[in-house]
Write a protein that holds these residues in place. Structure first.
Motif, mmCIF file in Angstrom:
data_model
loop_
_atom_site.group_PDB
_atom_site.id
_atom_site.type_symbol
_atom_site.label_atom_id
_atom_site.label_comp_id
_atom_site.label_asym_id
_atom_site.label_seq_id
_atom_site.Cartn_x
_atom_site.Cartn_y
_atom_site.Cartn_z
ATOM 1 N N LYS A 76 -3.764 -5.217 16.968
ATOM 2 C CA LYS A 76 -5.037 -4.202 16.523
ATOM 3 C C LYS A 76 -4.330 -2.922 16.511
ATOM 4 N N GLY A 77 -4.658 -2.043 15.410
ATOM 5 C CA GLY A 77 -4.019 -0.703 15.614
ATOM 6 C C GLY A 77 -2.701 -0.482 15.131
ATOM 7 N N THR A 78 -2.170 -1.496 14.541
ATOM 8 C CA THR A 78 -0.673 -1.384 13.994
ATOM 9 C C THR A 78 -0.814 -1.882 12.474
ATOM 10 N N PRO A 79 0.205 -1.503 11.799
ATOM 11 C CA PRO A 79 0.317 -1.851 10.366
ATOM 12 C C PRO A 79 0.381 -3.465 10.055
ATOM 13 N N ALA A 80 0.957 -4.154 11.187
ATOM 14 C CA ALA A 80 1.260 -5.341 11.007
ATOM 15 C C ALA A 80 -0.038 -6.270 11.270
ATOM 16 N N ALA A 81 -1.151 -5.706 11.818
ATOM 17 C CA ALA A 81 -2.496 -6.487 12.069
ATOM 18 C C ALA A 81 -2.912 -6.017 10.565
ATOM 19 N N LEU A 82 -2.922 -4.881 9.836
ATOM 20 C CA LEU A 82 -3.565 -4.843 8.468
ATOM 21 C C LEU A 82 -2.938 -5.871 7.562
ATOM 22 N N ARG A 83 -1.674 -6.021 7.692
ATOM 23 C CA ARG A 83 -0.862 -6.949 6.961
ATOM 24 C C ARG A 83 -1.499 -8.566 7.209
ATOM 25 N N GLN A 92 -2.133 -12.121 -0.648
ATOM 26 C CA GLN A 92 -0.859 -12.345 -0.641
ATOM 27 C C GLN A 92 0.188 -11.249 -0.948
ATOM 28 N N GLU A 93 -0.089 -10.737 -2.256
ATOM 29 C CA GLU A 93 0.853 -9.481 -2.843
ATOM 30 C C GLU A 93 0.064 -8.491 -2.699
ATOM 31 N N PHE A 94 0.669 -7.453 -2.163
ATOM 32 C CA PHE A 94 0.093 -5.973 -1.731
ATOM 33 C C PHE A 94 1.155 -5.230 -1.308
ATOM 34 N N ALA A 95 0.884 -4.033 -1.384
ATOM 35 C CA ALA A 95 1.790 -2.900 -0.627
ATOM 36 C C ALA A 95 0.914 -2.009 0.157
ATOM 37 N N LEU A 96 1.507 -1.660 1.249
ATOM 38 C CA LEU A 96 0.767 -0.833 2.073
ATOM 39 C C LEU A 96 1.468 0.312 2.170
ATOM 40 N N VAL A 97 0.795 1.567 1.712
ATOM 41 C CA VAL A 97 1.840 2.819 1.892
ATOM 42 C C VAL A 97 0.930 3.668 2.911
ATOM 43 N N LEU A 148 -11.655 -2.532 10.755
ATOM 44 C CA LEU A 148 -11.870 -2.967 12.136
ATOM 45 C C LEU A 148 -10.406 -3.246 12.792
ATOM 46 N N VAL A 149 -9.305 -3.162 11.996
ATOM 47 C CA VAL A 149 -8.035 -3.384 12.814
ATOM 48 C C VAL A 149 -7.320 -2.254 12.586
ATOM 49 N N ALA A 150 -7.485 -1.348 11.689
ATOM 50 C CA ALA A 150 -6.558 -0.138 11.553
ATOM 51 C C ALA A 150 -6.473 0.655 12.837
ATOM 52 N N PRO A 151 -5.596 1.607 13.022
ATOM 53 C CA PRO A 151 -5.637 2.556 14.199
ATOM 54 C C PRO A 151 -7.053 3.387 13.965
ATOM 55 N N GLU A 153 -7.137 6.561 14.277
ATOM 56 C CA GLU A 153 -7.000 7.900 13.693
ATOM 57 C C GLU A 153 -6.532 7.787 12.039
ATOM 58 N N CYS A 154 -6.430 6.351 11.727
ATOM 59 C CA CYS A 154 -6.075 6.085 10.432
ATOM 60 C C CYS A 154 -7.329 6.114 9.229
ATOM 61 N N GLU A 155 -7.007 6.467 8.027
ATOM 62 C CA GLU A 155 -8.122 6.443 7.266
ATOM 63 C C GLU A 155 -7.634 5.746 6.095
ATOM 64 N N LEU A 156 -8.544 4.809 5.423
ATOM 65 C CA LEU A 156 -7.896 4.003 4.191
ATOM 66 C C LEU A 156 -8.464 5.272 3.071
ATOM 67 N N LYS A 157 -7.600 5.385 2.157
ATOM 68 C CA LYS A 157 -8.119 6.432 0.981
ATOM 69 C C LYS A 157 -8.211 5.587 -0.139
ATOM 70 N N GLY A 158 -7.887 4.401 -0.291
ATOM 71 C CA GLY A 158 -8.013 3.836 -1.646
ATOM 72 C C GLY A 158 -7.315 2.350 -1.797
ATOM 73 N N LEU A 159 -8.193 1.752 -2.294
ATOM 74 C CA LEU A 159 -7.467 0.280 -2.717
ATOM 75 C C LEU A 159 -7.239 0.329 -4.348
ATOM 76 N N HIS A 160 -6.145 -0.008 -4.728
ATOM 77 C CA HIS A 160 -5.658 0.018 -6.145
ATOM 78 C C HIS A 160 -5.327 -1.172 -6.771
ATOM 79 N N PHE A 161 -5.406 -1.412 -7.821
ATOM 80 C CA PHE A 161 -5.277 -2.911 -8.407
ATOM 81 C C PHE A 161 -3.809 -2.726 -9.503
ATOM 82 N N GLU A 162 -2.953 -3.335 -9.032
ATOM 83 C CA GLU A 162 -1.932 -3.543 -10.272
ATOM 84 C C GLU A 162 -2.564 -3.647 -11.635
ATOM 85 N N LYS A 163 -3.375 -4.614 -11.633
ATOM 86 C CA LYS A 163 -4.039 -5.010 -13.028
ATOM 87 C C LYS A 163 -5.434 -5.007 -12.933
#
Length: 187
Positions: A76-83, A92-97, A148-151, A153-163
């Motif tokens: 918890k609190g790491t990008p690995a937890a988000l993934r 399964q297929e996503f990119a975390l920026v 719930l699992v992000a650090p 201090e981090c803030e999700l700014k958006g979910l984007h869909f390729e399609k």
């Protein structure tokens, strides 16, 4: 084989025979996310303190979520937890920026609203780019899971869909089920 002493009564012997444990019972599998009966997985989710649980998920996703619950809590609190949380929920297929603050205006990044120029706290912002379209309800669920699992201090700014499921062409029903490609992460 009896555990009763030799001087046990007929009643005690009969009682032992009736309550003798049957080891073929699934009770020993209740703590195993792989072997636990599907109808009892929600109890295991409560016991393992799973942050987000959906009874509508396929059985495979539920079992993955339970199997990885310990690792999610450790990470918890790491990008690995988000993934890990996104993969367990079937995305399964996503990119975390991460770190959306691009301070140079040298033409290396397209000015498309995905990056923020000069914003001091944009280093703690992140976006998720999914490869498939999702409903608005799924987007809210993903946002809850990530929050719930992000650090802290981090803030999700958006979910984007390729399609996107639908295009704006005047024929799409506007019933609030789908968007046309983005859901703002800040609530």
């Amino acid at each position: 084989m009896s555990l009763l002493p030799p001087n046990s009564t007929q009643y005690e012997t009969a009682l032992e025979h009736v309550i003798k444990s049957d080891m073929s019972s699934p009770i020993r599998y209740l703590w195993d996310p792989i072997k636990c009966p599907e109808e009892l997985l929600y109890v295991l989710a409560i016991t393992f303190d799973v942050d987000e649980w959906d009874e509508d998920w396929p059985e495979e996703f539920k079992r993955k979520t339970l199997s990885n619950a310990y690792f999610v809590h450790c990470l918890k609190g790491t990008p690995a937890a988000l993934r890990l949380v996104l993969r367990d929920a079937g995305y399964q297929e996503f990119a975390l920026v991460e770190g959306l603050n691009i301070s140079k205006r040298d033409g290396s990044k397209t000015r498309n609203g995905h990056y923020y120029f000069g914003a001091e706290d944009a280093e703690s912002w992140y976006r998720v780019y999914l490869q498939r379209a999702i409903t608005i309800e799924q987007a809210y669920q993903i946002t809850r899971m990530l929050n719930l699992v992000a650090p802290l201090e981090c803030e999700l700014k958006g979910l984007h869909f390729e399609k996107a499921r639908f295009l704006y062409n005047g024929r799409m029903p506007r019933d609030g089920t789908y968007t046309r490609g983005v859901v703002n992460g800040s609530s």
